[in-house]
Motif scaffolding. Structure first.
Motif, mmCIF file in Angstrom:
data_model
loop_
_atom_site.group_PDB
_atom_site.id
_atom_site.type_symbol
_atom_site.label_atom_id
_atom_site.label_comp_id
_atom_site.label_asym_id
_atom_site.label_seq_id
_atom_site.Cartn_x
_atom_site.Cartn_y
_atom_site.Cartn_z
ATOM 1 N N LYS A 49 0.811 -1.218 0.000
ATOM 2 C CA LYS A 49 0.000 0.000 0.000
ATOM 3 C C LYS A 49 0.846 1.270 0.000
ATOM 4 O O LYS A 49 0.405 2.305 -0.482
ATOM 5 C CB LYS A 49 -0.929 0.013 1.216
ATOM 6 C CG LYS A 49 -2.039 -0.998 1.126
ATOM 7 C CD LYS A 49 -2.903 -0.959 2.364
ATOM 8 C CE LYS A 49 -4.002 -2.009 2.290
ATOM 9 N NZ LYS A 49 -4.820 -2.011 3.491
ATOM 10 N N THR A 50 2.044 1.215 0.544
ATOM 11 C CA THR A 50 2.841 2.433 0.674
ATOM 12 C C THR A 50 3.770 2.697 -0.502
ATOM 13 O O THR A 50 4.258 3.806 -0.650
ATOM 14 C CB THR A 50 3.695 2.394 1.956
ATOM 15 O OG1 THR A 50 4.516 1.230 1.939
ATOM 16 C CG2 THR A 50 2.822 2.398 3.189
ATOM 17 N N VAL A 51 4.009 1.702 -1.354
ATOM 18 C CA VAL A 51 4.850 1.930 -2.531
ATOM 19 C C VAL A 51 4.031 2.733 -3.530
ATOM 20 O O VAL A 51 2.909 2.347 -3.866
ATOM 21 C CB VAL A 51 5.306 0.587 -3.145
ATOM 22 C CG1 VAL A 51 6.007 0.798 -4.469
ATOM 23 C CG2 VAL A 51 6.218 -0.131 -2.182
ATOM 24 N N HIS A 56 5.700 1.229 -8.481
ATOM 25 C CA HIS A 56 5.279 -0.169 -8.496
ATOM 26 C C HIS A 56 5.174 -0.686 -9.930
ATOM 27 O O HIS A 56 5.514 -1.824 -10.225
ATOM 28 C CB HIS A 56 3.941 -0.307 -7.773
ATOM 29 C CG HIS A 56 3.374 -1.682 -7.792
ATOM 30 N ND1 HIS A 56 3.932 -2.718 -7.096
ATOM 31 C CD2 HIS A 56 2.302 -2.197 -8.453
ATOM 32 C CE1 HIS A 56 3.225 -3.813 -7.302
ATOM 33 N NE2 HIS A 56 2.241 -3.530 -8.119
ATOM 34 N N CYS A 57 4.722 0.158 -10.841
ATOM 35 C CA CYS A 57 4.508 -0.246 -12.227
ATOM 36 C C CYS A 57 5.734 -0.004 -13.111
ATOM 37 O O CYS A 57 5.687 -0.309 -14.300
ATOM 38 C CB CYS A 57 3.316 0.500 -12.808
ATOM 39 S SG CYS A 57 1.772 0.146 -11.953
ATOM 40 N N LEU A 58 6.791 0.569 -12.584
ATOM 41 C CA LEU A 58 7.956 0.923 -13.379
ATOM 42 C C LEU A 58 8.586 -0.268 -14.102
ATOM 43 O O LEU A 58 8.855 -0.177 -15.303
ATOM 44 C CB LEU A 58 8.994 1.641 -12.516
ATOM 45 C CG LEU A 58 10.242 2.120 -13.234
ATOM 46 C CD1 LEU A 58 9.885 3.155 -14.294
ATOM 47 C CD2 LEU A 58 11.237 2.683 -12.250
ATOM 48 N N PRO A 59 8.816 -1.418 -13.447
ATOM 49 C CA PRO A 59 9.405 -2.540 -14.183
ATOM 50 C C PRO A 59 8.544 -3.009 -15.359
ATOM 51 O O PRO A 59 9.067 -3.316 -16.428
ATOM 52 C CB PRO A 59 9.546 -3.641 -13.134
ATOM 53 C CG PRO A 59 9.532 -2.941 -11.838
ATOM 54 C CD PRO A 59 8.681 -1.731 -12.034
ATOM 55 N N LEU A 60 7.244 -3.029 -15.159
ATOM 56 C CA LEU A 60 6.345 -3.435 -16.237
ATOM 57 C C LEU A 60 6.388 -2.424 -17.378
ATOM 58 O O LEU A 60 6.435 -2.795 -18.557
ATOM 59 C CB LEU A 60 4.923 -3.582 -15.705
ATOM 60 C CG LEU A 60 3.863 -4.017 -16.707
ATOM 61 C CD1 LEU A 60 4.210 -5.388 -17.283
ATOM 62 C CD2 LEU A 60 2.512 -4.045 -16.048
ATOM 63 N N GLN A 61 6.403 -1.145 -17.040
ATOM 64 C CA GLN A 61 6.456 -0.113 -18.060
ATOM 65 C C GLN A 61 7.773 -0.161 -18.826
ATOM 66 O O GLN A 61 7.795 -0.047 -20.056
ATOM 67 C CB GLN A 61 6.278 1.260 -17.409
ATOM 68 C CG GLN A 61 6.215 2.392 -18.403
ATOM 69 C CD GLN A 61 5.972 3.721 -17.723
ATOM 70 O OE1 GLN A 61 5.789 3.785 -16.511
ATOM 71 N NE2 GLN A 61 5.969 4.780 -18.505
#
Length: 96
Positions: A49-51, A56-61
């Motif tokens: 919840k705190t990230v 959080h989505c940076l690796p996927l992007q």
């Protein structure tokens, strides 16, 4: 467990007392494991919840950009990956 009980018999301990102590130790250990599982679950949820969502989505992007922009088919150029001049010793004069 059998070894512990045989040692207890050798030392003339009351087997009922030894059994109660072992059961108490087992119960306290199970309670500790249960508490640690609850804490682990809570901390995992808290971390999720705190990230921040963009982080959080940076690796996927980054992975999708890598394949959509065609970087995987371009190949790597060795000179961009490392600079051989970084591995040579500097030629400074040694002063004593």
């Amino acid at each position: 467990m059998g070894r512990v009980l045989s040692i207890a018999k050798d030392k003339l301990y009351d087997c009922l007392t030894v059994e109660r102590k072992l059961r108490a130790m087992l119960q306290s250990t199970e309670e500790n494991v249960s508490d640690l599982k609850k804490k682990s679950a809570f901390l995992t949820q808290l971390a999720a919840k705190t990230v921040p969502k963009p982080l959080h989505c940076l690796p996927l992007q980054l992975a999708s950009d890598y394949f959509l922009l065609g970087y995987h088919s371009r190949g790597c150029k060795q000179e961009k990956l490392q600079d051989p001049s970084l591995f040579t010793w500097p030629s400074f004069p040694i002063m004593f």
